[in-house]
Write a protein that holds these residues in place. Sequence first.
Motif, PDB file in Angstrom:
ATOM      1  N   GLY A 239      60.439  59.249  54.352  1.00  0.00           N
ATOM      2  CA  GLY A 239      59.258  58.845  53.797  1.00  0.00           C
ATOM      3  C   GLY A 239      59.394  58.563  52.390  1.00  0.00           C
ATOM      4  O   GLY A 239      60.453  58.874  51.683  1.00  0.00           O
ATOM      5  N   ILE A 240      58.478  57.701  51.863  1.00  0.00           N
ATOM      6  CA  ILE A 240      58.784  57.154  50.496  1.00  0.00           C
ATOM      7  C   ILE A 240      57.054  57.498  49.842  1.00  0.00           C
ATOM      8  O   ILE A 240      55.938  57.284  50.447  1.00  0.00           O
ATOM      9  N   ASP A 241      57.414  57.967  48.428  1.00  0.00           N
ATOM     10  CA  ASP A 241      56.256  58.409  47.834  1.00  0.00           C
ATOM     11  C   ASP A 241      55.705  57.115  47.495  1.00  0.00           C
ATOM     12  O   ASP A 241      56.016  56.156  46.645  1.00  0.00           O
ATOM     13  N   ILE A 242      54.108  56.743  47.854  1.00  0.00           N
ATOM     14  CA  ILE A 242      53.449  55.392  47.356  1.00  0.00           C
ATOM     15  C   ILE A 242      52.371  55.884  46.519  1.00  0.00           C
ATOM     16  O   ILE A 242      51.387  55.308  46.507  1.00  0.00           O
ATOM     17  N   THR A 243      52.297  57.150  45.855  1.00  0.00           N
ATOM     18  CA  THR A 243      51.036  57.513  45.111  1.00  0.00           C
ATOM     19  C   THR A 243      50.578  56.508  44.088  1.00  0.00           C
ATOM     20  O   THR A 243      49.719  56.125  43.806  1.00  0.00           O
ATOM     21  N   HIS A 244      51.880  56.145  43.284  1.00  0.00           N
ATOM     22  CA  HIS A 244      51.560  55.030  42.031  1.00  0.00           C
ATOM     23  C   HIS A 244      50.804  53.795  42.808  1.00  0.00           C
ATOM     24  O   HIS A 244      49.822  53.369  42.172  1.00  0.00           O
ATOM     25  N   GLU A 245      51.364  53.214  43.863  1.00  0.00           N
ATOM     26  CA  GLU A 245      50.667  52.311  44.639  1.00  0.00           C
ATOM     27  C   GLU A 245      49.346  52.392  45.046  1.00  0.00           C
ATOM     28  O   GLU A 245      48.383  51.766  44.950  1.00  0.00           O
ATOM     29  N   ARG A 246      49.042  53.526  45.626  1.00  0.00           N
ATOM     30  CA  ARG A 246      47.717  54.054  45.912  1.00  0.00           C
ATOM     31  C   ARG A 246      46.667  54.070  44.968  1.00  0.00           C
ATOM     32  O   ARG A 246      45.472  53.592  44.817  1.00  0.00           O
ATOM     33  N   LYS A 247      47.194  54.583  43.731  1.00  0.00           N
ATOM     34  CA  LYS A 247      46.546  54.604  42.562  1.00  0.00           C
ATOM     35  C   LYS A 247      46.024  53.183  41.888  1.00  0.00           C
ATOM     36  O   LYS A 247      45.032  52.986  41.547  1.00  0.00           O
ATOM     37  N   LEU A 248      47.133  52.421  41.976  1.00  0.00           N
ATOM     38  CA  LEU A 248      46.674  51.017  41.488  1.00  0.00           C
ATOM     39  C   LEU A 248      45.843  50.389  42.539  1.00  0.00           C
ATOM     40  O   LEU A 248      44.764  49.524  42.045  1.00  0.00           O
ATOM     41  N   GLU A 249      45.977  50.461  43.762  1.00  0.00           N
ATOM     42  CA  GLU A 249      44.981  50.221  44.667  1.00  0.00           C
ATOM     43  C   GLU A 249      43.635  50.503  44.400  1.00  0.00           C
ATOM     44  O   GLU A 249      42.332  49.996  44.348  1.00  0.00           O
ATOM     45  N   ALA A 250      43.396  51.834  43.986  1.00  0.00           N
ATOM     46  CA  ALA A 250      42.220  52.496  43.936  1.00  0.00           C
ATOM     47  C   ALA A 250      41.551  51.910  42.532  1.00  0.00           C
ATOM     48  O   ALA A 250      40.321  51.609  42.517  1.00  0.00           O
ATOM     49  N   GLU A 251      42.449  51.746  41.592  1.00  0.00           N
ATOM     50  CA  GLU A 251      41.906  51.028  40.093  1.00  0.00           C
ATOM     51  C   GLU A 251      41.632  49.634  40.387  1.00  0.00           C
ATOM     52  O   GLU A 251      40.581  49.296  39.947  1.00  0.00           O
ATOM     53  N   LEU A 252      42.541  48.874  41.273  1.00  0.00           N
ATOM     54  CA  LEU A 252      41.968  47.540  41.592  1.00  0.00           C
ATOM     55  C   LEU A 252      40.772  47.343  42.192  1.00  0.00           C
ATOM     56  O   LEU A 252      39.726  46.662  41.871  1.00  0.00           O
ATOM     57  N   ALA A 253      40.437  48.446  43.337  1.00  0.00           N
ATOM     58  CA  ALA A 253      39.142  48.456  43.718  1.00  0.00           C
ATOM     59  C   ALA A 253      38.072  48.736  43.117  1.00  0.00           C
ATOM     60  O   ALA A 253      36.943  48.197  43.096  1.00  0.00           O
ATOM     61  N   SER A 254      38.421  49.727  42.009  1.00  0.00           N
ATOM     62  CA  SER A 254      37.309  49.948  41.122  1.00  0.00           C
ATOM     63  C   SER A 254      37.043  49.010  40.263  1.00  0.00           C
ATOM     64  O   SER A 254      35.693  48.588  39.842  1.00  0.00           O
TER      65      SER A 254
END
Length: 286
Positions: A239-254
Motif C-alpha cells: 500500500g501507499i500512505d495517502i494521509t497527506h491527500e486525505r488531510k488536503l481533502e478534509a481541508e478542501l471540504a472544510s
Amino acid sequence: EEAMRQSQRLMLLENTLKQNLILAEFDDECRLVSANSLFYKKFEYSSDLKIEGKHISELVGEENRSWLQEIISKMISEDKTYKGYIKHITRTGKELWTMASLSITRHEDSSVDKMMFLGIDMSDERDQLLKQEAIMESVANLGIKLELDINGNILNANKYFVDLFKLSQKEITSLVMLDIINPTEHEGFNKRWESIISGNNYSGILRGVTTDGHDTWINGSFSVTQNVAHEIDRIIFVGIDITHERKLEAELASALDTIKKQEKMIRDSEKEMVNKLRESRADLLS
C-alpha cells in the motif's frame, strides 16, 4: 477436533499429490524408461507417441542443460537427492516450471540403477510469485509492504511501514493487523479479513493509527499465496500512505463548507437589505 483437522489436511494433500504429481523413471544413462499420463500431458506429448529413450536434458532448455548435468553429476558422486525448481521446455517450446525431486537408486555394487523424477507443475504459482516480487520490489521503495499469516499476525514489514507507524523492528512480530487499524474500523475490517482468508483479494483504503495515536490512511491491497495443497500460506499487503491527500481533502471540504456558509450569509444579508429598502420606500409613500 484438531487431530481430525490434521487428518483431513493430510487426506487433501495426498489426493492433491495423486492428481498433480508428475512421475518419470530414467535409466542409468538418464534416458526415459517410463512416465505417468500427467507427464505426457504436461510435456505436451500424446500418449501413443513413443518417447522412451529421450534424454532428461531434452526436457529443459539448452541454457539450462549444463546446470542440470552438474546437478546429476553431484547427485551421483555425493549420493544426494535434488529438490527444487526446474525450468523445463515442453514439446511445443512452452516453459514448464516444476517443484521437483530427483533421486537415484543403486545396485548392490553401488553402480547407478535408475533415476526417479517427481514433480508438481508450479508454472502458474511461479508467474504469480514473479509478479508479486516485481510489485514488492517497487513498493519497497515507494510504499508499505507487509507479510501476514492467516491469523493476521505480522510476520515481516519493510522500513517504510516501521517509520510510518513509529515502531521498532522488535515490535513488529508481536503485532497483529488489528493493532494498526483504527478501533472504529475494527468491525468492518474483521468482515473483510474473513473474505481475504477465504482466498479473495481485496483493494481499498484502510484507516490506521500510529503508536502515538495519530490517524494514517493507506490505499492498498491484500493478496494471498497458497502452498501445493492449495492452503493459504501467507497474506501479502502492499500500500501507499495517502494521509497527506486525505488531510488536503478534509481541508478542501472544510473550506468549501465555509464558503457555502458565507454565501448563505451574504444571500441572507442581501434579502434583509432588500426587505429594509422596501419597508423604507413604503413608509415614504404612505
